[in-house]
Design an enzyme around this catalytic site. Sequence first.
Site, mmCIF file in Angstrom:
data_model
loop_
_atom_site.group_PDB
_atom_site.id
_atom_site.type_symbol
_atom_site.label_atom_id
_atom_site.label_comp_id
_atom_site.label_asym_id
_atom_site.label_seq_id
_atom_site.Cartn_x
_atom_site.Cartn_y
_atom_site.Cartn_z
ATOM 1 N N ARG A 93 0.852 -1.188 0.000
ATOM 2 C CA ARG A 93 0.000 0.000 0.000
ATOM 3 C C ARG A 93 0.886 1.235 0.000
ATOM 4 O O ARG A 93 1.881 1.297 0.741
ATOM 5 C CB ARG A 93 -0.919 0.019 1.229
ATOM 6 C CG ARG A 93 -2.117 -0.889 1.149
ATOM 7 C CD ARG A 93 -3.120 -0.428 0.078
ATOM 8 N NE ARG A 93 -4.291 -1.289 0.001
ATOM 9 C CZ ARG A 93 -4.426 -2.307 -0.850
ATOM 10 N NH1 ARG A 93 -3.456 -2.604 -1.705
ATOM 11 N NH2 ARG A 93 -5.542 -3.018 -0.868
ATOM 12 N N GLU A 134 -3.165 7.696 -4.386
ATOM 13 C CA GLU A 134 -3.573 7.203 -5.715
ATOM 14 C C GLU A 134 -4.840 7.910 -6.193
ATOM 15 O O GLU A 134 -5.747 8.109 -5.375
ATOM 16 C CB GLU A 134 -3.823 5.688 -5.649
ATOM 17 C CG GLU A 134 -2.550 4.924 -5.390
ATOM 18 C CD GLU A 134 -2.760 3.411 -5.342
ATOM 19 O OE1 GLU A 134 -3.845 2.919 -5.706
ATOM 20 O OE2 GLU A 134 -1.815 2.731 -4.931
ATOM 21 N N HIS A 181 -0.722 0.240 -10.017
ATOM 22 C CA HIS A 181 -1.416 -0.682 -9.090
ATOM 23 C C HIS A 181 -1.975 -1.909 -9.831
ATOM 24 O O HIS A 181 -3.189 -2.140 -9.845
ATOM 25 C CB HIS A 181 -2.524 0.049 -8.321
ATOM 26 C CG HIS A 181 -2.871 -0.628 -7.017
ATOM 27 N ND1 HIS A 181 -3.304 0.055 -5.894
ATOM 28 C CD2 HIS A 181 -2.852 -1.941 -6.641
ATOM 29 C CE1 HIS A 181 -3.545 -0.791 -4.912
ATOM 30 N NE2 HIS A 181 -3.281 -2.016 -5.344
HETATM 31 C C1 DGY Z 1 -5.324 -5.987 -3.062
HETATM 32 O O1 DGY Z 1 -5.961 -7.007 -3.314
HETATM 33 O O2 DGY Z 1 -5.268 -5.507 -1.937
HETATM 34 C C2 DGY Z 1 -4.555 -5.361 -4.189
HETATM 35 O O3 DGY Z 1 -4.034 -4.129 -3.871
HETATM 36 C C3 DGY Z 1 -5.394 -5.263 -5.456
HETATM 37 O O4 DGY Z 1 -5.600 -6.527 -5.914
#
Ligand code: DGY
Length: 326
Positions: A239, A268, A286
């Site tokens: 993240r 983002e 992402h």
């Molecule tokens: C998640 O699943 O947390 C990813 O960031 C997106 O697939």
Amino acid sequence: MRPRVYVTRMIPSQGLDLLGAECEVEVNPLDRVLARDELLARVRGRHGVLGLLTDRIDAEFFDAADCLRGYANYAVGYDNIDLAEATRRGVPVSNTPGVLTEATAECAWALLFAVARRVAESDRVMRSGRWQGWGPLQLIGADVRGRTLGIVGAGRIGTAMALMSRGFDMKVLYANASGRANAVLEAELGARLAPFETLLAESDFVSIHTPLTPETRHLFDARAFRAMKPTAYVINTARGPVINEADLVQALKSGEIAGAGLDVYEFEPATAGGLCELENAVLLPHVGSATVSARQGMSVLAARNLLAMLRGERPETCLNPEVFKP
Ligand code: DGY
């Protein structure tokens, strides 16, 4: 009466077919994230909602979703959800762990190689017509084989990423918020649990796999970058806010670290000022879980979870199982 379900954005059809067999399903037809007021209006009167990491699921959402029997997140990360609030209201919540583990770990490796061997930068040289032929000092990158890989957050994805280092004969260090040893990494790779500061100081590649929590927000700041080797690279497929992105830009500009491979960003879809101009950063939008099988798996798991919650049953990957206790 068939339960009414809302899906906040188009997802692979496998999950929608499952939902459609038992529910009245409506999907956001727009190829964009719903604005807040649109989301709140659409979830009114729905029994189930299947939403994205870009949807904020909080008290205001639960007030709007006045008939909600379950919320299924189409993501493994769930920092978009106020889980305590869901639990307080007795609303079960699920995520999609497991099905995207390998895809995300592979993406971390793609970033690692891309930044170490200057793949994106070299591609830009070719496309711009600047290449004048082979040169002994051109676009020299970093070796991977035999180097030290530091895994921050050795959960499912961090473990998979580390195990994929086997072909490269790397020394593996890992740090966990829990401080718990990872028996698989220790047995398979002789990996060593290290304090965060030690991992930063010794690793040539630091790969971030920790969830975003109040404790991990800005775990990577100016101080952390100073603690890394000037020849080291940071990779983030977890993240964005785990990194203070303005501090990262400074560290990349000043040569405090050698490079960064990023799939996620602090705000983002925006990126910190100057990041996009840096040749020593490889930037992906992402896409860590963006493979056919991972996205189909997420779709099916999220749908199965939501169907279970609509039946009043505990979903396979429930984030607040305590709501089912008598
Ligand atoms: C998640 O699943 O947390 C990813 O960031 C997106 O697939």
